[in-house]
Design a protein around this motif. Sequence first.
Motif, PDB file in Angstrom:
ATOM      1  N   ALA A 276       0.853  -1.188   0.000  1.00 15.01           N
ATOM      2  CA  ALA A 276       0.000   0.000   0.000  1.00 15.01           C
ATOM      3  C   ALA A 276       0.891   1.242   0.000  1.00 15.01           C
ATOM      4  O   ALA A 276       2.097   1.160   0.237  1.00 15.01           O
ATOM      5  N   THR A 277       0.293   2.394  -0.250  1.00 14.39           N
ATOM      6  CA  THR A 277       1.093   3.613  -0.335  1.00 14.39           C
ATOM      7  C   THR A 277       1.720   4.018   0.994  1.00 14.39           C
ATOM      8  O   THR A 277       2.673   4.802   1.019  1.00 14.39           O
ATOM      9  N   ASP A 278       1.221   3.462   2.105  1.00 20.89           N
ATOM     10  CA  ASP A 278       1.845   3.770   3.396  1.00 20.89           C
ATOM     11  C   ASP A 278       2.983   2.814   3.737  1.00 20.89           C
ATOM     12  O   ASP A 278       3.644   2.957   4.763  1.00 20.89           O
ATOM     13  N   GLY A 279       3.227   1.813   2.875  1.00 23.08           N
ATOM     14  CA  GLY A 279       4.313   0.869   3.098  1.00 23.08           C
ATOM     15  C   GLY A 279       3.871  -0.449   3.695  1.00 23.08           C
ATOM     16  O   GLY A 279       4.686  -1.353   3.883  1.00 23.08           O
ATOM     17  N   SER A 280       2.591  -0.601   4.006  1.00 25.22           N
ATOM     18  CA  SER A 280       2.082  -1.845   4.599  1.00 25.22           C
ATOM     19  C   SER A 280       1.722  -2.843   3.504  1.00 25.22           C
ATOM     20  O   SER A 280       1.696  -2.519   2.311  1.00 25.22           O
ATOM     21  N   PHE A 281       1.426  -4.081   3.927  1.00 25.06           N
ATOM     22  CA  PHE A 281       0.973  -5.127   3.018  1.00 25.06           C
ATOM     23  C   PHE A 281      -0.446  -5.521   3.417  1.00 25.06           C
ATOM     24  O   PHE A 281      -0.642  -6.331   4.342  1.00 25.06           O
ATOM     25  N   PRO A 282      -1.462  -4.981   2.774  1.00 27.10           N
ATOM     26  CA  PRO A 282      -2.854  -5.207   3.183  1.00 27.10           C
ATOM     27  C   PRO A 282      -3.256  -6.679   3.258  1.00 27.10           C
ATOM     28  O   PRO A 282      -3.993  -7.071   4.169  1.00 27.10           O
ATOM     29  N   LEU A 283      -2.787  -7.508   2.322  1.00 24.35           N
ATOM     30  CA  LEU A 283      -3.174  -8.915   2.342  1.00 24.35           C
ATOM     31  C   LEU A 283      -2.577  -9.646   3.540  1.00 24.35           C
ATOM     32  O   LEU A 283      -3.181 -10.591   4.058  1.00 24.35           O
ATOM     33  N   GLU A 284      -1.421  -9.219   3.987  1.00 21.90           N
ATOM     34  CA  GLU A 284      -0.824  -9.831   5.181  1.00 21.90           C
ATOM     35  C   GLU A 284      -1.520  -9.327   6.447  1.00 21.90           C
ATOM     36  O   GLU A 284      -1.716 -10.081   7.403  1.00 21.90           O
ATOM     37  N   LEU A 285      -1.911  -8.064   6.444  1.00 20.97           N
ATOM     38  CA  LEU A 285      -2.607  -7.497   7.597  1.00 20.97           C
ATOM     39  C   LEU A 285      -3.979  -8.130   7.804  1.00 20.97           C
ATOM     40  O   LEU A 285      -4.519  -8.111   8.918  1.00 20.97           O
TER      41      LEU A 285
END
Length: 386
Positions: A259-268
């Motif tokens: 994501a644009t914030d550096g996170s990984f949405p599918l992992e979250l």
Amino acid sequence: MKRLGLFYLLTFISFSCFAQVTIKLQAQNVLRKQILGEAEWAMTQSPITVTAESSSLSTGGKHDFFSQADYFWPNPANPSGPYINRDGETNPANFIAHRKAMIRFSAIIGSLASAYQLTGDEKYVKQAVIHLKAWFVNPETLMNPNLSFSQAVIGSSTGRSWGIIDTIHLVEVAQGIIVMEKAKSLNKSDLSKIKKWFADYILWLNTSKNGVAEKTAKNNHSACWVMQVASFAKLVKDETMLDSLRWMYKNVQLPNQMATDGSFPLELARTKPYGYSIFNLDAFTMICQILSTPKDNLWKFETADGKAIKKGISYLYPFVADKSKWSLKPDVMFWDNWPVAQPLLIFGANQFNNYDWFTTWKKLDLKPTNEEVIRNLPVRHPLIWM
């Protein structure tokens, strides 16, 4: 003015190179005693390959790697029927002897290669060759270069694409070979046969039904596919494959997973969001470490909307440094076992001259013993990569 600008540029480059050397030397000092101790252990070990133990559940042969899917359990409503999924909850009754053997193999080669790199002593290479030949050359004990029967599910699958993640522990084996391949104790004939095994496995990973499915997965599985193939392709010097993997990272992996914030949405979204976020970022970090060249530096690559490996590390770092800041629910299992001395910290620190990341890495567990942590930590010998 032009000369002054050039002076500042050269000064910056010199400082960056010095900082990387300094972090590498500091890491070497931190790890030296541990490396030599692990290598002393490795010098006493005999090879254990997939042929040492078999499972009646496997539909493969003696030389085929076999494992069961971690999160599948007997169905209480139908005990003799197909297993059902309980995401994030590892079934302790599963057959994982081959996985354990591969992790042990990785630990042995990583330790011996690290010790050889530190000392130049050929005795470490001689011992490594014994294990490498057992896994990749000797007809009686070698592993077939495929993962057709990995992470099987009783009642529904004899082997799944997700199981390809089991060979992430071969990445340090491949890198260890690169470190040792010019040693006199690793002869050309054996080295050629070993590389042939990896070339055959690369072909299987790119052409088999399971391999293609893993390659096109949308989460950590495809990142680990790229990490693996990159490591193996680097060993066999498959430049065409390496170029295709750089393209894949820049055009598929990074833009679609981060994501644009550096996170990984599918992992979250998983039941173990903390552990999976760390695991995936470690894989992304290693992709950059393995594939980057002066002309195509993935560490510096950024998508049009600002996604970059540095942003990913910057996003996750506060939660690695202080887990109490994690705002999502704790992982369903192994919450207390993370983080450890993650690759994202040491390699990120080395690339971006970030001593906060390096200091945190030093403070964390440099030699974890929890089996689940080790299973999800394929890179445990950072010096052979630096």
